[in-house]
Design a protein around this motif. Structure first.
Motif, PDB file in Angstrom:
ATOM      1  N   GLY A 104       0.821  -1.199   0.000  1.00 44.77           N
ATOM      2  CA  GLY A 104       0.000   0.000   0.000  1.00 44.77           C
ATOM      3  C   GLY A 104       0.857   1.251   0.000  1.00 44.77           C
ATOM      4  O   GLY A 104       0.786   2.082  -0.906  1.00 44.77           O
ATOM      5  N   ALA A 105       1.701   1.383   1.023  1.00 44.71           N
ATOM      6  CA  ALA A 105       2.633   2.507   1.112  1.00 44.71           C
ATOM      7  C   ALA A 105       4.068   2.073   0.850  1.00 44.71           C
ATOM      8  O   ALA A 105       4.979   2.907   0.847  1.00 44.71           O
ATOM      9  N   ASN A 106       4.283   0.768   0.682  1.00 46.02           N
ATOM     10  CA  ASN A 106       5.585   0.207   0.304  1.00 46.02           C
ATOM     11  C   ASN A 106       6.685   0.438   1.337  1.00 46.02           C
ATOM     12  O   ASN A 106       7.866   0.466   0.997  1.00 46.02           O
ATOM     13  N   GLY A 107       6.318   0.615   2.598  1.00 49.46           N
ATOM     14  CA  GLY A 107       7.318   0.867   3.622  1.00 49.46           C
ATOM     15  C   GLY A 107       8.027  -0.400   4.069  1.00 49.46           C
ATOM     16  O   GLY A 107       7.555  -1.516   3.842  1.00 49.46           O
ATOM     17  N   ILE A 108       9.193  -0.224   4.726  1.00 42.49           N
ATOM     18  CA  ILE A 108       9.909  -1.385   5.264  1.00 42.49           C
ATOM     19  C   ILE A 108       9.617  -1.557   6.749  1.00 42.49           C
ATOM     20  O   ILE A 108      10.186  -2.424   7.401  1.00 42.49           O
ATOM     21  N   ASP A 109       8.712  -0.737   7.307  1.00 48.83           N
ATOM     22  CA  ASP A 109       8.393  -0.857   8.729  1.00 48.83           C
ATOM     23  C   ASP A 109       7.226  -1.818   8.936  1.00 48.83           C
ATOM     24  O   ASP A 109       6.353  -1.956   8.093  1.00 48.83           O
ATOM     25  N   GLY A 110       7.236  -2.503  10.060  1.00 46.39           N
ATOM     26  CA  GLY A 110       6.102  -3.346  10.446  1.00 46.39           C
ATOM     27  C   GLY A 110       5.966  -4.648   9.691  1.00 46.39           C
ATOM     28  O   GLY A 110       4.958  -5.354   9.846  1.00 46.39           O
TER      29      GLY A 110
ATOM     30  N   VAL B 217      -3.107 -17.391  11.152  1.00 44.96           N
ATOM     31  CA  VAL B 217      -4.217 -18.098  10.508  1.00 44.96           C
ATOM     32  C   VAL B 217      -3.805 -18.804   9.220  1.00 44.96           C
ATOM     33  O   VAL B 217      -4.651 -19.386   8.540  1.00 44.96           O
ATOM     34  N   SER B 218      -2.520 -18.767   8.877  1.00 42.67           N
ATOM     35  CA  SER B 218      -2.047 -19.398   7.638  1.00 42.67           C
ATOM     36  C   SER B 218      -0.968 -20.429   7.955  1.00 42.67           C
ATOM     37  O   SER B 218       0.016 -20.119   8.635  1.00 42.67           O
ATOM     38  N   LYS B 219      -1.155 -21.625   7.437  1.00 46.98           N
ATOM     39  CA  LYS B 219      -0.204 -22.713   7.700  1.00 46.98           C
ATOM     40  C   LYS B 219       1.064 -22.549   6.868  1.00 46.98           C
ATOM     41  O   LYS B 219       1.010 -22.064   5.740  1.00 46.98           O
ATOM     42  N   ASN B 220       2.200 -22.954   7.437  1.00 44.06           N
ATOM     43  CA  ASN B 220       3.485 -22.928   6.735  1.00 44.06           C
ATOM     44  C   ASN B 220       3.798 -21.541   6.168  1.00 44.06           C
ATOM     45  O   ASN B 220       4.001 -21.368   4.958  1.00 44.06           O
ATOM     46  N   THR B 221       3.827 -20.556   7.054  1.00 47.38           N
ATOM     47  CA  THR B 221       4.127 -19.185   6.626  1.00 47.38           C
ATOM     48  C   THR B 221       5.626 -18.946   6.665  1.00 47.38           C
ATOM     49  O   THR B 221       6.299 -19.252   7.647  1.00 47.38           O
ATOM     50  N   VAL B 222       6.133 -18.361   5.571  1.00 43.75           N
ATOM     51  CA  VAL B 222       7.548 -17.995   5.455  1.00 43.75           C
ATOM     52  C   VAL B 222       7.627 -16.493   5.215  1.00 43.75           C
ATOM     53  O   VAL B 222       6.891 -15.948   4.385  1.00 43.75           O
ATOM     54  N   LEU B 223       8.502 -15.819   5.949  1.00 40.09           N
ATOM     55  CA  LEU B 223       8.791 -14.410   5.706  1.00 40.09           C
ATOM     56  C   LEU B 223      10.179 -14.295   5.103  1.00 40.09           C
ATOM     57  O   LEU B 223      11.160 -14.742   5.699  1.00 40.09           O
ATOM     58  N   ALA B 224      10.268 -13.712   3.907  1.00 39.11           N
ATOM     59  CA  ALA B 224      11.556 -13.417   3.285  1.00 39.11           C
ATOM     60  C   ALA B 224      11.775 -11.910   3.395  1.00 39.11           C
ATOM     61  O   ALA B 224      11.003 -11.120   2.836  1.00 39.11           O
ATOM     62  N   ILE B 225      12.822 -11.508   4.107  1.00 40.82           N
ATOM     63  CA  ILE B 225      12.967 -10.107   4.479  1.00 40.82           C
ATOM     64  C   ILE B 225      14.431  -9.698   4.481  1.00 40.82           C
ATOM     65  O   ILE B 225      15.318 -10.513   4.773  1.00 40.82           O
ATOM     66  N   GLY B 226      14.691  -8.430   4.154  1.00 40.71           N
ATOM     67  CA  GLY B 226      16.043  -7.893   4.210  1.00 40.71           C
ATOM     68  C   GLY B 226      16.429  -7.492   5.618  1.00 40.71           C
ATOM     69  O   GLY B 226      15.578  -7.351   6.511  1.00 40.71           O
ATOM     70  N   ASP B 227      17.725  -7.271   5.827  1.00 42.83           N
ATOM     71  CA  ASP B 227      18.225  -7.026   7.180  1.00 42.83           C
ATOM     72  C   ASP B 227      17.747  -5.697   7.762  1.00 42.83           C
ATOM     73  O   ASP B 227      17.418  -5.628   8.951  1.00 42.83           O
ATOM     74  N   LEU B 228      17.667  -4.631   6.969  1.00 43.74           N
ATOM     75  CA  LEU B 228      17.222  -3.352   7.515  1.00 43.74           C
ATOM     76  C   LEU B 228      15.744  -3.393   7.890  1.00 43.74           C
ATOM     77  O   LEU B 228      15.334  -2.846   8.923  1.00 43.74           O
ATOM     78  N   SER B 229      14.939  -4.010   7.061  1.00 43.16           N
ATOM     79  CA  SER B 229      13.516  -4.140   7.370  1.00 43.16           C
ATOM     80  C   SER B 229      13.305  -5.012   8.602  1.00 43.16           C
ATOM     81  O   SER B 229      12.451  -4.727   9.449  1.00 43.16           O
TER      82      SER B 229
ATOM     83  N   VAL C 254      17.643 -12.157   4.705  1.00 43.44           N
ATOM     84  CA  VAL C 254      18.669 -11.896   3.692  1.00 43.44           C
ATOM     85  C   VAL C 254      19.513 -10.722   4.177  1.00 43.44           C
ATOM     86  O   VAL C 254      19.053  -9.577   4.210  1.00 43.44           O
ATOM     87  N   ASN C 255      20.732 -11.012   4.564  1.00 41.45           N
ATOM     88  CA  ASN C 255      21.573 -10.005   5.211  1.00 41.45           C
ATOM     89  C   ASN C 255      22.731  -9.601   4.310  1.00 41.45           C
ATOM     90  O   ASN C 255      23.720 -10.323   4.172  1.00 41.45           O
ATOM     91  N   ASN C 256      22.595  -8.412   3.681  1.00 45.30           N
ATOM     92  CA  ASN C 256      23.720  -7.866   2.920  1.00 45.30           C
ATOM     93  C   ASN C 256      24.321  -6.653   3.632  1.00 45.30           C
ATOM     94  O   ASN C 256      24.989  -5.832   3.015  1.00 45.30           O
TER      95      ASN C 256
END
Length: 583
Positions: A430-436, A447-459, A482-484
């Motif tokens: 929606g706002a494309n932020g890296i917060d939250g 409420v969702s089975k087998n949830t994976v979060l793929a996220i960068g280090d700053l976010s 993903v830590n660069n």
């Protein structure tokens, strides 16, 4: 009747009305002024509460719940800056059309603007980022006021859910005493499915003459494309595919459209456009007469730039929420119609036999691009591109993949290609932020089975405190970190040429050891060093309950060069294909 009885009757009637209108989940942050609502919510048998100490995290957690459930979720906090901490998630909910019912407790009117503690101006606190705001009346126990409380509850649920969905804000001024009579509150619960007022909201639909006019435009076009961003309802994908097949138009499907994964036919689904539309020869070969758009604007910048150049095309934007999602500024027709109804009726009205030569050219270029992209799988070094290319292989069937903003969502767009595994993909676009992002993903995982979060280090760093919910509520989630060591996306932007100040202002290396984060929040942690280790640890994570953090270290400069080399290789392959096809 005393003040406590009045509070109980009024607040209990409101809470029960939320339940009568199918509000099943409310996220609550601890506080004093919100005590009556919190106690009545936790006591109600048809409402499940989720405790989240940090209001900023709580709001994003509720956002994730509502995203996954596609139904209104409540959110309760005390007065003062607690309510202000909801603001980022409220903004995201507004722009991404997610239904939230924001309940903020407040000081009564006599304690406002007089220096009372924890009292700020909460009137229209979220401005134009909510669909509806109500300053609730002070509690009274008359029949009229209890009816008022129920009516507002019903309207809040209906308004949040009505297309376009979004947040509503109800502000509750409350006087002491703040402890309701919980036994007496039961008297104000009605039988299930007996709301105070039934609010029916119909779907937008075109007239027969309007359908005929649009069908004529589409039938005459021999070269058209369908562009799909994030769709409001995943079930509409079969109807979009059926229409595309009838027209012989390619469907350029954003990864959040849910069109790239599932059992539906994907012959018309073009999934590698983000790569080949960077190539000048490919862009010159495709000159559509018609662009038909569904959903939000896709992630891909090359696609947006491509569409902006198609000034010769008729551009039709279909939106059942009657919004204005058209940043390209080229729409010739804004069509306010429920998308499934539109697709079905247009498909029935198309009588001409399509020429599939145009579609075939898109399919050929798309296939050649995918073959070239497959070379990323040969890399031995840990890299972000290969990680997202492998994700479709590694994810379980019917799982959920939440993706962070910045580089992860862009790598998903490039490398997460058509598959039959039914993987649901979600992001905060929606706002494309890296917060939250962590908190939103945790809400989804509830409420969702087998949830994976793929996220960068700053976010990840931005929302590490959101992991407390994972610890306290024993959330089951796998986080691919993903830590660069910094802001990787800036290496792809013009700022990267300002070498003297780039690292200080944009690269922002942090040097954090995230193993301590996992230890703090009781998660299982692995920092992988090879692809074999990643695949093994990732597969095992679905057999372990709780929080799992898998850190994938990558190098920013190497990642940039790998992307550029791959785009160059793809361009060479596309040139050979186009020379063969067009000559």
């Amino acid at each position: 009747m005393n003040d406590r009885d009045a509070l109980t009757a009024y607040a209990a009637s409101f809470v029960d009305e939320l339940a009568q209108n199918e509000v099943k989940h409310v996220v609550v942050s601890p506080g004093s002024r919100s005590t009556p609502l919190a106690l009545l919510l936790v006591e109600h048998p048809d409402i499940e509460i989720h405790i989240n100490v940090d209001e900023r995290s709580a709001a994003f957690f509720a956002l994730g719940l509502a995203k996954a459930l596609k139904e209104p979720v409540g959110l309760l906090c005390t007065s003062g800056t607690a309510a202000a901490n909801y603001y980022p998630a409220v903004i995201e909910a507004f722009y991404s059309r997610v239904p939230l019912i924001v309940l903020t407790a407040d000081r009564p009117h006599e304690l406002r603007d007089v220096g009372a503690p924890q009292a700020i101006d909460q009137i229209h606190l979220y401005g134009r980022h909510v669909k509806w705001f109500v300053e609730m009346a002070l509690p009274e126990s008359t029949d009229g006021m209890m009816r008022y409380a129920r009516t507002v509850g019903a309207r809040a649920a209906a308004t949040a859910a009505a297309e376009p969905a979004g947040p509503v804000h109800l502000n509750f001024p409350l006087r002491e005493p703040l402890i309701p009579d919980l036994e007496q509150a039961k008297e104000y619960r009605q039988n299930k499915n007996t709301p105070a007022v039934l609010i029916d909201s119909g779907e937008r639909s075109l007239s027969a003459s309007q359908i005929e006019a649009v069908a004529t435009i589409l039938s005459k076009a021999k070269q058209g494309i369908i562009v799909c961003g994030e769709l409001p309802h995943p079930e509409m994908k079969e109807d979009i595919v059926a229409l595309a097949e009838k027209l012989a138009f390619p469907v350029l499907a954003d990864p959040l459209s849910q069109l790239r994964s599932g059992s539906h036919d994907k012959a018309v689904i073009i999934d590698a456009y983000d790569t080949f539309l960077r190539d000048e020869a490919a862009k010159a070969a495709f000159r559509p007469e018609v662009i038909l758009r569904f959903g939000a604007m896709p992630v891909s910048k090359p696609l947006l730039l491509f569409m902006k150049k198609q000034k010769q095309a008729i551009t039709l934007v279909v939106d059942g929420g009657a919004g204005w999602r058209e940043p390209a500024g080229l729409a010739t027709n804004m069509i306010y119609s429920e998308e499934t109804d539109f697709c079905q009726r247009i498909a029935e009205s198309i009588t001409s036999s399509p020429d599939d030569e145009w579609l075939g050219l898109w399919q050929t270029v798309n296939g050649a691009t995918k073959n070239a992209l497959a070379s990323v799988r040969d890399e031995s070094e840990l890299s972000e591109g290969k990680l997202f290319a492998l994700l479709a292989d590694m994810m379980p069937l019917e799982s959920t993949l939440f993706v962070g903003n910045s580089m992860p969502i862009r790598d998903l767009d490039t490398f997460f290609l058509n598959n039959g595994k039914g993987i649901k993909t979600i992001a905060n676009r929606g706002a494309n932020g890296i917060d939250g992002v962590v908190s939103t993903a945790l809400g989804v995982s509830t409420v969702s089975k087998n949830t994976v979060l793929a996220i960068g280090d700053l976010s990840f760093f931005h929302d590490m405190n959101g992991l407390l919910a994972a610890k306290l509520q024993k959330q089951n989630i796998t986080i691919l970190l993903v830590n660069n060591d910094g802001g990787g996306i800036f290496s792809f932007l013009p700022q990267a040429n300002e070498r003297e100040h780039f690292e200080t202002l944009f690269g922002t290396p942090h040097g954090l050891d995230f193993s301590h984060t996992a230890q703090l929040y009781g998660g299982k942690y692995n920092k992988v060093q090879s692809w074999d280790e990643l695949e093994k640890v990732f597969a095992e994570s679905f057999e372990i309950q709780g929080l799992k953090i898998i850190e994938v270290p990558t190098e920013r400069e190497s990642n940039l060069q790998k992307h550029r080399n791959l785009w160059s290789f793809v361009s060479q392959e596309i040139k050979m294909v186009l020379d063969r096809e067009i000559s």
